[in-house]
Scaffold this motif. Structure first.
Motif, PDB file in Angstrom:
ATOM      1  N   GLU A  56      35.932  35.825  38.522  1.00 40.53           N
ATOM      2  CA  GLU A  56      34.819  36.181  37.625  1.00 40.53           C
ATOM      3  C   GLU A  56      35.212  36.119  36.150  1.00 40.53           C
ATOM      4  O   GLU A  56      34.375  35.892  35.282  1.00 40.53           O
ATOM      5  N   ASP A  57      36.496  36.330  35.855  1.00 44.29           N
ATOM      6  CA  ASP A  57      36.925  36.305  34.457  1.00 44.29           C
ATOM      7  C   ASP A  57      36.923  34.896  33.869  1.00 44.29           C
ATOM      8  O   ASP A  57      37.124  34.727  32.673  1.00 44.29           O
ATOM      9  N   THR A  86      34.352  41.533  40.813  1.00 48.38           N
ATOM     10  CA  THR A  86      33.204  42.387  41.090  1.00 48.38           C
ATOM     11  C   THR A  86      31.974  41.666  40.571  1.00 48.38           C
ATOM     12  O   THR A  86      31.977  41.217  39.435  1.00 48.38           O
ATOM     13  N   LYS A 102      38.708  42.335  43.467  1.00 46.34           N
ATOM     14  CA  LYS A 102      40.063  42.388  42.889  1.00 46.34           C
ATOM     15  C   LYS A 102      40.515  43.832  42.773  1.00 46.34           C
ATOM     16  O   LYS A 102      39.687  44.680  42.511  1.00 46.34           O
ATOM     17  N   PRO A 103      41.767  44.167  42.887  1.00 42.90           N
ATOM     18  CA  PRO A 103      42.867  43.276  43.223  1.00 42.90           C
ATOM     19  C   PRO A 103      42.903  43.015  44.736  1.00 42.90           C
ATOM     20  O   PRO A 103      42.834  43.956  45.519  1.00 42.90           O
ATOM     21  N   TYR A 104      42.962  41.752  45.103  1.00 47.42           N
ATOM     22  CA  TYR A 104      42.914  41.375  46.516  1.00 47.42           C
ATOM     23  C   TYR A 104      44.317  41.040  47.022  1.00 47.42           C
ATOM     24  O   TYR A 104      45.237  40.780  46.242  1.00 47.42           O
ATOM     25  N   HIS A 105      44.440  41.073  48.354  1.00 47.48           N
ATOM     26  CA  HIS A 105      45.684  40.623  48.981  1.00 47.48           C
ATOM     27  C   HIS A 105      45.498  39.166  49.376  1.00 47.48           C
ATOM     28  O   HIS A 105      44.376  38.746  49.669  1.00 47.48           O
ATOM     29  N   TYR A 106      46.565  38.415  49.382  1.00 50.30           N
ATOM     30  CA  TYR A 106      46.425  36.975  49.578  1.00 50.30           C
ATOM     31  C   TYR A 106      46.176  36.579  51.030  1.00 50.30           C
ATOM     32  O   TYR A 106      45.454  35.602  51.278  1.00 50.30           O
ATOM     33  N   VAL A 110      43.340  33.996  52.237  1.00 52.51           N
ATOM     34  CA  VAL A 110      43.599  32.749  52.966  1.00 52.51           C
ATOM     35  C   VAL A 110      42.614  32.629  54.137  1.00 52.51           C
ATOM     36  O   VAL A 110      42.001  31.583  54.350  1.00 52.51           O
TER      37      VAL A 110
ATOM     38  N   LYS B 340      43.887  46.035  36.702  1.00 53.67           N
ATOM     39  CA  LYS B 340      43.552  45.324  37.935  1.00 53.67           C
ATOM     40  C   LYS B 340      44.077  43.879  37.872  1.00 53.67           C
ATOM     41  O   LYS B 340      44.643  43.362  38.832  1.00 53.67           O
ATOM     42  N   GLN B 344      46.902  42.182  40.100  1.00 49.25           N
ATOM     43  CA  GLN B 344      46.651  40.922  40.800  1.00 49.25           C
ATOM     44  C   GLN B 344      47.797  39.948  40.562  1.00 49.25           C
ATOM     45  O   GLN B 344      48.234  39.252  41.474  1.00 49.25           O
ATOM     46  N   ARG B 347      50.742  40.974  42.621  1.00 48.39           N
ATOM     47  CA  ARG B 347      50.524  40.588  44.027  1.00 48.39           C
ATOM     48  C   ARG B 347      50.718  39.093  44.217  1.00 48.39           C
ATOM     49  O   ARG B 347      51.269  38.652  45.226  1.00 48.39           O
TER      50      ARG B 347
END
Lengths: 124, 602
Positions: A56-57, A86, A102-106, A110, B340, B344, B347
């Motif tokens: 989104e950024d 978001t 965010k923050p998401y896990h990869y 996947v 955040k 990220q 991570r």
């Protein structure tokens, strides 16, 4: 999965683009990158990606017009979009499954990308 | 934007902007406008917008919907309407009418043209009260004397109200005024608790000579009557007054002469004022009274003024609190977003390390210990992936550390800790630190240190941070530009006793309408990458050094930031630190930031 499967990654952070590229390459796909949604709209037209993964950024507009325009461009070519972040404007989220907060896990990301590509192939 | 502002109730101070075409109002959280009020129904009412008009409709609520005190089923709202839902009172503000904004029938004439006007008399606000002073001849009628006296009380009440926003101070002053003008023995002011509706004493007074430990007993019957009927009462003998049931509390307590008046403001009763006095047995026998109808009327007028002031003060406090909360909310939201993104990044880096470790294990034959031939190329690639991941983690560690330092610098008032330091050396350290970032972004970083710069007195750590923030911005500004160069220079000007650090970039430049806001905290044009803290922090550091930051920018060509601060030499051995008088240029005061626009720089 063939190498011809193209995934457009839209993320303003160079490091995030690097990570997402590595992830997409390991899935056997070809990554195309862009830092901004405006550029991504052009790439959607010219490169015809099979999937768009967009942070989104990447949209610097105040009212998410950049994201909306990218979604319109994606809709014209039936390209699924996985949105990272978001969604401030509900009209942008067509399906809740398209958004990864965010923050998401990869690892889950996947799976989401693989599922989106599988749906796309099934629909074709 | 049309809005509803809660002026009474648990949500007091909240402002709701009416942006949706239909706004359901109720107690549950599925309403667009949720009121935390047990007397509000789950689906109480709704606001429907039609153009600029708003229609308020009651949805068969249990306790009804009221506009300006009247029950309604459906009503079009006008600005200033008060809506009562349960115990919650809201003030409606509609679409702003701009009909009067462009009225050009009033002209302000320059002094030179106003030759026909001259001041005949002038009078200060203090002298204004002389209007009500007792005339010297004393020939006025008793009625006129009383009226004049009452007017004076009202005048002083109005003055007292205008002088404070502290409710307790205000009530104390009003009580003093009452005692100056009314022959009361004891008195108190009680305010209504917004949550429970119970009255609580805020101020208590007694005339000198009256026993201080004597408790004031006030009949609940009288208090209830005053609050419910919003009427002031004068009681001298309860037995003669049919409104009081002899069986009730007033009879049990015995009666003094008392006045109890409601403090009725714009939106309801906010409290009561009570005064009483005791009669001597002789006065009681002769049925002489100390309090009269005139006293009651005057007390009602004073109580009304006091109620307006209490309302204004509490709404002002609520608004300030709401604004504070909004500011805190914005701060938290901005910082959370930035943190955040950093998380990220961590991570992402960790994920690459994990992938690299998996690849490395495979290259070693699938085991921790090599079981077969090692795939050297794959192992090298895996190590490269791990290195890349680690560099991302490190970079984000640096970002979080930088964010914390900026937050600390911005949040606390501090004095710089000047020490003898080398300006060129400090800037050289910044260049060294920023080099990796510049290289990665494809930006050429050029440093031209000034010649003959002596050791100066400044806080090298703080100044390092100020310069680093600006250099970081300059590198970011070059992204995507044809020429990407950031040039740093240092210099001093002996005559002006000033030291300068200049950071010039060939980046995108700053738009003219954004130039004024670049030092505003949390304003960033860098999206998720910018915290909006860097430039405010740099400015703060320069201000703490008695300096400032000048900016010249041209869209498409680049920007130049000049950090300037007073040149202070270290004291010679055995001498105290020597501060030179510094004359800052005329265009800005010391400590201010002077933003030079594109036009000025051209």
């Amino acid at each position: 999965m063939t190498t011809a499967t193209r995934v457009l990654i839209v993320d303003p952070s160079q490091e995030s683009r690097e990570v997402l590229c590595a992830l997409v390459e390991r899935m056997g796909c070809q990554p195309i990158t862009s830092a901004r949604t405006a550029e991504a709209v052009e790439l959607t037209r010219s490169s015809r990606p099979h999937l768009i993964v967009c942070d989104e950024d990447g949209d610097l507009s105040r009212d998410s017009t950049g994201l909306a325009e990218l979604q319109r461009a994606a809709a014209r070519t039936d390209t699924p979009v996985v949105l990272l972040g978001t969604v401030k404007f509900p009209r942008l989220a067509q399906h809740p499954g398209e958004v990864v907060a965010k923050p998401y896990h990869y690892a889950p990301l996947v799976h989401r990308i693989e599922a989106a590509l599988a749906n796309r192939r099934a629909a074709a | 934007m049309p809005s509803l502002f809660v002026i009474q109730g648990r949500d007091q101070g909240q402002r709701y902007e009416l942006s949706e075409p239909r706004i359901p109002i109720g107690r549950t959280n599925d309403n667009v406008l949720q009121l935390h009020d047990t007397e509000v129904s789950r689906k109480h009412a709704e606001l429907v917008r039609s153009g600029d008009a708003f229609l308020l409709r009651d949805l068969n609520s249990s306790n009804g919907t009221f506009v300006n005190g009247k029950p309604i089923k459906e009503r079009q709202l006008a600005t200033g309407d008060q809506i009562q839902l349960g115990r919650t009172l809201l003030l409606f503000t509609g679409v702003k009418e701009d009909a009067t904004l462009h009225d050009s029938r009033v002209d302000i004439i320059p002094a030179a043209d106003a030759h026909s006007s001259r001041i005949l008399h002038s009078i200060s606000p203090a002298e204004g009260s002389d209007l009500l002073a007792t005339p010297a001849d004393q020939t006025q009628s008793p009625w006129l004397a009383k009226a004049r006296s009452s007017l004076q009380v009202m005048y002083h009440t109005a003055i007292a109200i205008s002088h404070t926003l502290d409710i307790d101070q205000l009530l104390a002053r009003i009580m003093d005024l009452i005692f100056e003008w009314v022959e009361a023995d004891r008195g108190c002011i009680m305010l209504k608790d917004e949550e429970t509706g119970a009255l609580a004493v805020r101020v208590r007074r007694q005339r000198r000579g009256i026993r201080g430990d004597e408790r004031i007993a006030i009949s609940k019957t009288i208090l209830d009557y005053v609050v419910e009927n919003t009427e002031g009462v004068l009681t001298s003998n309860a037995g003669e007054d049919e409104r009081w049931d002899p069986a009730q509390s007033i009879m049990r307590m015995g009666v003094r002469e008392a006045i109890c008046v409601p403090m009725k403001g714009r939106y309801g009763v906010v409290g009561v004022i009570y005064i009483d006095t005791s009669l001597t047995p002789q006065m009681a026998m002769e049925q002489t009274k100390k309090f009269s109808q005139e006293h009651l009327k005057l007390m009602i007028a004073i109580a009304h003024q006091a109620a307006l002031a209490v309302e204004d003060t509490s709404y002002y406090t609520a608004m300030v609190q709401a604004e504070r909360l909004a500011a805190v909310g914005q701060t938290i939201a901005t910082l959370s977003h930035h943190i955040k993104n950093i998380l990220q990044g961590v991570r992402g880096g960790s994920y690459l390390i994990e992938l690299g470790m998996q690849d490395h294990t495979k290259a070693l034959g699938g085991e921790e210990e090599p079981a077969g031939p090692v795939d050297v190329d794959s192992a090298k690639k895996a190590i490269a992936t791990m290195r890349k991941g680690w560099s991302i983690v490190e970079k984000n560690q640096e970002r979080i550390s930088s964010l914390v330092m900026d937050m600390l610098t911005f949040s606390k008032e501090r004095e710089p800790e000047p020490e003898p330091a080398e300006l060129n050396e400090m800037v050289s350290d910044v260049v060294e630190l920023a080099e990796a970032r510049a290289k990665e972004a494809g930006v050429e970083l050029v440093y031209r240190p000034g010649a003959n710069i002596p050791t100066l007195m400044f806080d090298p750590e703080a100044m390092h941070r100020a310069v680093l923030n600006i250099v970081g911005n300059a590198i970011d500004a070059c992204e995507g530009c044809a020429t990407c160069r950031v040039t740093l220079r240092t210099s001093i000007e002996e005559a002006k006793r000033m030291a300068y650090i200049t950071v010039e970039d060939t980046g995108i430049g700053i738009e003219k309408d954004h130039l004024e806001r670049i030092f505003t905290v949390f304003v960033s044009k860098k999206g998720g990458r910018g915290t909006g803290l860097g430039l405010p922090v740099s400015r703060k550091i320069l201000q703490e050094h008695g300096g400032r930051i000048r900016v010249a920018s041209e869209t498409g060509k680049g920007s130049t930031f000049t950090l300037e601060f007073p040149l202070v030499l270290p004291p010679a051995e055995g001498e105290h630190e020597h501060h030179h008088d510094v004359q800052m240029p005329d265009e800005a005061l010391p400590g201010e930031t002077y933003v030079q626009s594109e036009a000025e720089s051209a």
